[in-house]
Design a protein around this motif. Structure first.
Motif, short mmCIF file in Angstrom:
data_model
loop_
_atom_site.label_atom_id
_atom_site.label_comp_id
_atom_site.label_asym_id
_atom_site.label_seq_id
_atom_site.Cartn_x
_atom_site.Cartn_y
_atom_site.Cartn_z
N ILE B 42 41.56 48.57 34.08
CA ILE B 42 41.97 49.93 33.73
C ILE B 42 43.28 49.94 32.94
O ILE B 42 44.24 49.25 33.30
N ASP B 43 43.30 50.72 31.89
CA ASP B 43 44.54 51.00 31.16
C ASP B 43 44.87 52.47 31.41
O ASP B 43 44.20 53.37 30.88
N TYR B 44 45.89 52.69 32.20
CA TYR B 44 46.21 54.06 32.60
C TYR B 44 46.77 54.91 31.46
O TYR B 44 46.92 56.11 31.60
N GLU B 45 47.05 54.27 30.34
CA GLU B 45 47.46 55.07 29.18
C GLU B 45 46.29 55.89 28.64
O GLU B 45 46.49 56.80 27.84
N LEU B 46 45.07 55.51 29.04
CA LEU B 46 43.90 56.25 28.58
C LEU B 46 43.66 57.52 29.39
O LEU B 46 42.73 58.27 29.11
N TRP B 47 44.45 57.74 30.42
CA TRP B 47 44.38 59.01 31.16
C TRP B 47 44.93 60.08 30.22
O TRP B 47 46.10 60.03 29.83
N ASP B 48 44.11 61.01 29.84
CA ASP B 48 44.44 61.90 28.72
C ASP B 48 44.69 63.33 29.21
O ASP B 48 43.76 64.11 29.39
N THR B 49 45.97 63.65 29.37
CA THR B 49 46.31 64.99 29.87
C THR B 49 46.24 66.04 28.76
O THR B 49 46.49 67.23 29.02
N SER B 50 45.90 65.60 27.56
CA SER B 50 45.77 66.58 26.48
C SER B 50 44.30 66.88 26.17
O SER B 50 43.98 67.47 25.14
N HIS B 51 43.44 66.47 27.07
CA HIS B 51 42.01 66.68 26.81
C HIS B 51 41.72 68.18 26.69
O HIS B 51 42.12 68.96 27.57
N PRO B 52 41.05 68.60 25.63
CA PRO B 52 40.85 70.04 25.41
C PRO B 52 40.01 70.72 26.49
O PRO B 52 40.10 71.93 26.67
N ASN B 53 39.21 69.95 27.21
CA ASN B 53 38.36 70.56 28.24
C ASN B 53 39.07 70.71 29.58
O ASN B 53 38.46 71.15 30.55
N GLY B 54 40.29 70.25 29.67
CA GLY B 54 41.05 70.49 30.89
C GLY B 54 41.13 69.31 31.82
O GLY B 54 40.65 68.21 31.52
N SER B 55 41.73 69.55 32.98
CA SER B 55 42.11 68.47 33.89
C SER B 55 40.91 67.68 34.42
O SER B 55 41.04 66.50 34.75
N THR B 56 39.77 68.32 34.52
CA THR B 56 38.59 67.60 35.01
C THR B 56 38.26 66.42 34.12
O THR B 56 37.67 65.44 34.56
N TYR B 57 38.67 66.53 32.86
CA TYR B 57 38.29 65.51 31.89
C TYR B 57 39.42 64.54 31.54
O TYR B 57 39.29 63.73 30.65
N TYR B 58 40.55 64.68 32.24
CA TYR B 58 41.67 63.77 31.93
C TYR B 58 41.22 62.30 32.03
O TYR B 58 41.64 61.46 31.25
N GLY B 59 40.42 62.01 33.02
CA GLY B 59 40.01 60.62 33.24
C GLY B 59 38.65 60.29 32.68
O GLY B 59 38.06 59.26 33.04
N ALA B 60 38.13 61.12 31.78
CA ALA B 60 36.74 60.94 31.31
C ALA B 60 36.52 59.56 30.68
O ALA B 60 35.48 58.94 30.90
N VAL B 61 37.50 59.11 29.92
CA VAL B 61 37.32 57.80 29.27
C VAL B 61 37.22 56.70 30.32
O VAL B 61 36.36 55.80 30.23
N LEU B 62 38.07 56.77 31.33
CA LEU B 62 38.07 55.73 32.36
C LEU B 62 36.87 55.87 33.30
O LEU B 62 36.27 54.88 33.72
N ASP B 63 36.52 57.13 33.60
CA ASP B 63 35.40 57.37 34.52
C ASP B 63 34.10 56.74 34.00
O ASP B 63 33.26 56.31 34.78
N ASN B 64 33.95 56.74 32.69
CA ASN B 64 32.66 56.36 32.11
C ASN B 64 32.66 54.99 31.44
O ASN B 64 31.70 54.63 30.77
N MET B 65 33.72 54.24 31.60
CA MET B 65 33.76 52.95 30.92
C MET B 65 32.86 51.92 31.61
O MET B 65 32.70 51.93 32.83
N PRO B 66 32.20 51.08 30.82
CA PRO B 66 31.40 50.00 31.42
C PRO B 66 32.32 48.89 31.92
O PRO B 66 33.38 48.66 31.34
N LEU B 67 31.94 48.25 32.97
CA LEU B 67 32.76 47.18 33.54
C LEU B 67 32.05 45.84 33.45
O LEU B 67 30.82 45.77 33.64
N LEU B 68 32.79 44.82 33.17
CA LEU B 68 32.22 43.48 33.13
C LEU B 68 31.75 43.05 34.51
O LEU B 68 32.27 43.51 35.53
#
Lengths: 464, 210
Positions: B42-68
């Motif tokens: 995880i790279d916590y810099e990808l937590w995006d508090t500027s996401h236009p859809n709001g706080s539910t989506y702050y972690g969208a990039v991390l929530d949906n990333m594939p893991l090795l």
């Protein structure tokens, strides 16, 4: 909550104190807790069950992890090192990072039977059969059968097929001794006999035929057979009874070839002999999931049943007498005729291979060779439930979690919103022993968000 | 090695090399007692508090990333562990920069240098550390208390646990002309805080760097 100087309890010691009776247990608790902690964690506790007591110890240790001044016991002595477990030589555990499994977190040794296609890559059937004449031993009494041409580096041995003869017929060295010994067919017959038959049993007997009279031939049993031995890498633990079918060429059945299966579907009381379970090989089919036996083993009175099947050993023995005449092969094509000269190499393994691979002219040649089989494995597994309660594991030591703030001071949250409302992602669960050695690792397919408003339980199942 | 199917949440569990080694040496030696969580990918810099859809989506990039998929090498997993602390924790623990002079220069072929980490925002008592050097062909470590630690099956990885510091002793490679590796790393992890730091060890005993 206020800070405390108490240390976490060693769970093994707590368990031992519980087993020693109420007096020892009370002394154990009193020596390790303040009166406030006792009233919070242990006063209400009734000494009724060890598991409930250990849960109370777990809750106490979690409290210490969050409020202890030493961060959870790195004392290094055998009694109170970290969150417990083990002896004085154990590596200390930080109670803020590592959590101890309780008995209720471990579901030990579940057994599951798993079946799959027996051949390479889990293939359920084989239609191409190959052998390498340069691999050695093929000049004698068995042929390793590959799934692909041996020039293909991915080709793997699936099974071996060969011929065994009690007196050594079909191989040299019987009357004219050789320096290499030879007599391979005899050596193989005796090997199968020693491995499969009980002590004192001289020869294999196939169901249906009455052996024991000279007039009936083979007074003690059948003198020769064709064997099929599955490669252990393919069959793993055992071959699944009732789920294999072999087609042979040279069949009397012009359209579909001779089909062999086992009779486990018609067996209510399985025979268990020295080689564990044994079933008869019979003519029939399992195509479409329905087992159809053409002729029952007991009805094969002239030559005996077509063979014997040992699923736990991965061995099929085919009755040579039945193959030569009883199955009608000779009558139609003559493809399965064994050369049984007393001092002559008969190349009988190749005869059997050709029949299985349908590589000789004959009625069955009209169809491709076909061998379907399943393997069966019993998997023992233990499940570990790794629990992260809402107040646990909400911070990360990930380098990207921490940064330098506007005052050029390190230790700040990369995401300022995490301060006061920390969040972290779980992607891995590590399982450790008392020496803090990482024994197993579990990866989630997707990161799971953890925060003070979320809990997580990850079931880690280890198969052995 | 591939990616795990992340259309549903599943768990891919394997034994590490150490786990296999312990299991092979006897069932009684394979005794899992503890667990921990980690977030190496995880790279916590990808937590995006500027996401236009709001706080539910702050972690969208991390929530949906594939893991090795998991690695069997225990040195390559569980590096960054999650930990428990008070909700209002203001400052995160970290290890101060470690300045390590290049060792093993031509004038000091069998040089030794000391690594003593320092944790800021850590526990009130100085914490101890786990040190792991990945290639003992280059150098070896000894705890400042004399601990030699343990070695992996292939003897390339050495781990010293619960030490205040380590002495790094470089191997003299000057006569080994076949070698091309001159560098390895030491992973340092705070036993109490989980804070990490990586120190690069350069072996210059041949007098040149590749």
């Amino acid at each position: 909550m206020a800070h405390t100087t108490s240390k976490p309890m060693n769970v093994a010691s707590a368990e031992a104190a519980f087993d020693s009776g109420p007096d020892r247990l009370n002394a154990f608790i009193s020596a390790r807790t303040t009166s406030e902690e006792r009233s919070t964690f242990f006063t209400a506790f009734q000494i009724e069950g060890k598991e409930e007591f250990l849960r109370a110890v777990g809750r106490f240790n979690e409290y210490i992890a969050n409020h202890g001044t030493s961060g959870g016991g790195d004392g290094g002595n055998g009694d109170d090192n970290g969150s417990g477990g083990g002896n004085g030589s154990d590596q200390p555990f930080s109670a803020t990072i590592y959590k101890q499994f309780l008995d209720s977190d471990i579901a030990s040794t579940e057994k599951t039977t798993v079946s799959s296609g027996l051949f390479s890559d889990g293939a359920a059937s084989l239609s191409g059969f190959h052998f390498s004449p340069t691999l050695g031993d093929v000049s004698a009494s068995y042929v390793p059968v590959y799934n692909k041409a041996t020039s293909d580096s991915t080709a793997q041995v699936q099974f071996a097929v060969g011929y065994a003869n009690y007196g050594g017929s079909g191989s040299i060295g019987n009357t004219t001794k050789t320096t290499a010994g030879n007599r391979e067919t005899a050596a193989l017959y005796r090997q199968f006999r020693n491995v499969i038959l009980g002590q004192g049993t001289e020869k294999f007997q196939f169901t249906g035929k009455t052996y024991g009279t000279v007039a009936n031939g083979d007074p003690n049993g059948q003198d020769d057979f064709v064997f099929i031995v599955f490669n252990r890498a393919q069959m793993r633990e055992k071959v699944d009874p009732g789920n294999w079918e072999l087609h042979l060429s040279g069949s009397g059945d012009f359209q579909s070839g001779l089909k062999l299966i086992d009779d486990s579907s018609a067996t209510t009381n399985t025979t268990i002999n020295s080689a564990n379970r044994v079933f008869n090989v019979v003519s029939g089919s399992i195509v479409g999931g329905t087992t159809t036996i053409k002729t029952a083993a007991a009805a094969e009175t002239t030559y005996g049943a077509p063979g014997l099947f040992y699923p736990d050993l991965g061995i099929i023995l085919l009755n040579a007498a039945w193959l030569e005449t009883g199955g009608g092969i000779t009558a139609k094509s003559g493809s399965m005729v064994f050369s049984t000269g007393t001092n002559t190499f008969g190349d009988n393994a190749k005869v059997a291979f050709n029949s299985i691979s349908h590589s000789v002219a004959g009625a069955g040649k009209k169809n491709a060779g076909y061998f379907a089989a399943r393997r069966e494995e019993e998997i023992s597994s233990t499940s570990y439930f790794a629990r992260a309660h809402n107040q646990e594991f909400n911070f990360s030591s990930n380098p990207t979690y921490e940064t330098t703030d506007s005052n050029n001071q390190r230790g700040a949250f990369t995401q300022p919103t995490f301060q006061g409302d920390p969040k972290a992602y779980i992607t891995q669960v590590g399982l450790y022993d008392d020496s803090r050695e990482l024994l197993a690792i579990a990866k989630l397919s997707q990161p799971v968000l953890k925060s003070f408003s979320r809990e997580a339980v990850v079931k880690v199942k280890l198969d052995f | 090695m591939g990616f795990l199917d992340n259309t549903t949440i599943t768990v891919d569990a394997i034994l590490t090399k150490k786990g296999r080694e312990k299991l092979a040496s006897g069932e009684e030696n394979f005794n899992i007692t503890h667990y921990a969580f980690a977030d190496d990918e995880i790279d916590y810099e990808l937590w995006d508090t500027s996401h236009p859809n709001g706080s539910t989506y702050y972690g969208a990039v991390l929530d949906n990333m594939p893991l090795l998929e998991a690695f069997v090498d225990e040195t390559q997993v569980m590096r960054y562990k999650l930990f428990t602390s008070d909700k209002d924790k203001a400052n995160l623990a970290f290890l101060e920069d470690i300045t390590l002079s290049p060792i093993g220069s031509t004038s000091n072929k069998n040089g030794t240098d000391r690594i003593v980490p320092d944790t800021t925002n850590g526990p009130s008592q100085p914490e101890k550390y786990t040190f792991q050097i990945l290639n003992t062909d280059i150098a070896s470590i000894t705890g400042t208390g004399g601990e030699t630690g343990t070695f992996s099956t292939d003897s390339r990885t050495q781990t010293v646990k619960s030490a205040a510091g380590v002495d790094v002793t470089i191997n003299d490679l000057s006569v080994d002309t076949s070698r091309t590796i001159f560098q390895t790393v030491v992973f340092i992890t705070g036993d109490q805080t989980g804070a990490t730091r990586v120190v690069t060890i350069q072996n210059n005993s041949k007098g040149t760097f590749s």
